[in-house]
Scaffold this motif. Sequence first.
Motif, PDB file in Angstrom:
ATOM      1  N   THR A 181       8.594   4.770  -5.151  1.00  0.00           N
ATOM      2  CA  THR A 181       8.902   5.201  -3.818  1.00  0.00           C
ATOM      3  C   THR A 181       8.832   3.660  -2.935  1.00  0.00           C
ATOM      4  OG1 THR A 181       7.082   6.043  -3.754  1.00  0.00           O
ATOM      5  CG2 THR A 181       8.587   7.723  -3.925  1.00  0.00           C
ATOM      6  N   THR A 182       7.961   3.364  -3.760  1.00  0.00           N
ATOM      7  CA  THR A 182       7.027   1.915  -2.843  1.00  0.00           C
ATOM      8  C   THR A 182       8.108   1.121  -3.308  1.00  0.00           C
ATOM      9  OG1 THR A 182       4.714   2.868  -3.280  1.00  0.00           O
ATOM     10  CG2 THR A 182       5.081   0.668  -2.498  1.00  0.00           C
ATOM     11  N   LEU A 199       4.987   7.294  -7.422  1.00  0.00           N
ATOM     12  CA  LEU A 199       4.434   6.651  -5.823  1.00  0.00           C
ATOM     13  C   LEU A 199       4.635   5.190  -6.172  1.00  0.00           C
ATOM     14  CD1 LEU A 199       1.619   8.296  -5.212  1.00  0.00           C
ATOM     15  CD2 LEU A 199       3.444   8.756  -3.520  1.00  0.00           C
ATOM     16  N   THR A 255      13.954   6.112  -3.182  1.00  0.00           N
ATOM     17  CA  THR A 255      14.015   5.285  -1.914  1.00  0.00           C
ATOM     18  C   THR A 255      14.695   4.305  -1.299  1.00  0.00           C
ATOM     19  OG1 THR A 255      12.591   4.230  -3.198  1.00  0.00           O
ATOM     20  CG2 THR A 255      11.201   6.197  -1.007  1.00  0.00           C
ATOM     21  N   SER A 267       0.452  -1.081   0.181  1.00  0.00           N
ATOM     22  CA  SER A 267       0.364   0.306   0.370  1.00  0.00           C
ATOM     23  C   SER A 267       1.230   1.259   0.238  1.00  0.00           C
ATOM     24  CB  SER A 267      -1.083  -0.176   0.777  1.00  0.00           C
ATOM     25  OG  SER A 267      -0.274   0.329   2.404  1.00  0.00           O
ATOM     26  N   ILE A 268       0.538   2.223  -0.049  1.00  0.00           N
ATOM     27  CA  ILE A 268       0.790   3.889  -0.649  1.00  0.00           C
ATOM     28  C   ILE A 268      -0.496   4.838   0.346  1.00  0.00           C
ATOM     29  CG2 ILE A 268       1.545   6.244  -1.719  1.00  0.00           C
ATOM     30  CD1 ILE A 268       1.649   3.543  -4.300  1.00  0.00           C
ATOM     31  N   ASN A 269       1.088   5.039   1.689  1.00  0.00           N
ATOM     32  CA  ASN A 269      -0.104   5.604   2.516  1.00  0.00           C
ATOM     33  C   ASN A 269      -1.523   5.275   2.974  1.00  0.00           C
ATOM     34  OD1 ASN A 269       2.280   7.646   2.624  1.00  0.00           O
ATOM     35  ND2 ASN A 269       1.439   8.485   0.920  1.00  0.00           N
ATOM     36  N   GLY A 270      -1.667   3.861   3.159  1.00  0.00           N
ATOM     37  CA  GLY A 270      -2.849   3.036   3.585  1.00  0.00           C
ATOM     38  C   GLY A 270      -3.815   2.925   2.706  1.00  0.00           C
TER      39      GLY A 270
END
Length: 193
Positions: free
Chosen positions: A103-104, A100, A141, A47-50
């Motif tokens: 970054t994940t 995103l 990241t 997940s990304i930020n939940g």
Amino acid sequence: MGRAAAGHTRAVGITLGTGIGSSFLDAGHPVTTAGKVPPEGRVDLLSINGVPLEDVVSARALVAAYRTAGGKATNAADVMARADAGDHRAKSVVERSYHLLGTTLGPWLQLFEATIVVLGGGISTAWDQVSTPLQHGIAATSTAKLALIRTQDTEGAALRGAASWIISSQAAQVEAEEAVSAATWGQRRSLYR
């Protein structure tokens, strides 16, 4: 991913389309155990930020984000075409989504020590829109030095890879069963000597 990742011991395949698929390969064998890869080796479980990853980077997620930004599109190809044509809303949605994703993925790519990421699936055909934000996200990241490429056969490569893995897994299963059978037979023979 086989030919595309030739010469790389640790490779990661990502398919982008209706959903997101993945395979973490070490010497051509899928790695699914926790530790150096996401749960079950599946990035779709991240997940990304939940928010589930597929709700950020899938085809339906792109369309939804573009509509939320005030655009009108019926599918991801429309969003990609509009981004390519200079539509700022579409470009922003695509860049944000794939940054995103990067970054994940970055920490997992570094932990797994991948040297190449091979992209496939329908969305990867929009390579010009996807690759740069994805690379920037990974770099944000991770310090991993890796190649990021697109498979030439964006749709069939994942199917061929899965079929190859199933066939090799079945062959390994047969070999293991034959080894157990031979060992068992050897033990039985020694009882009667």
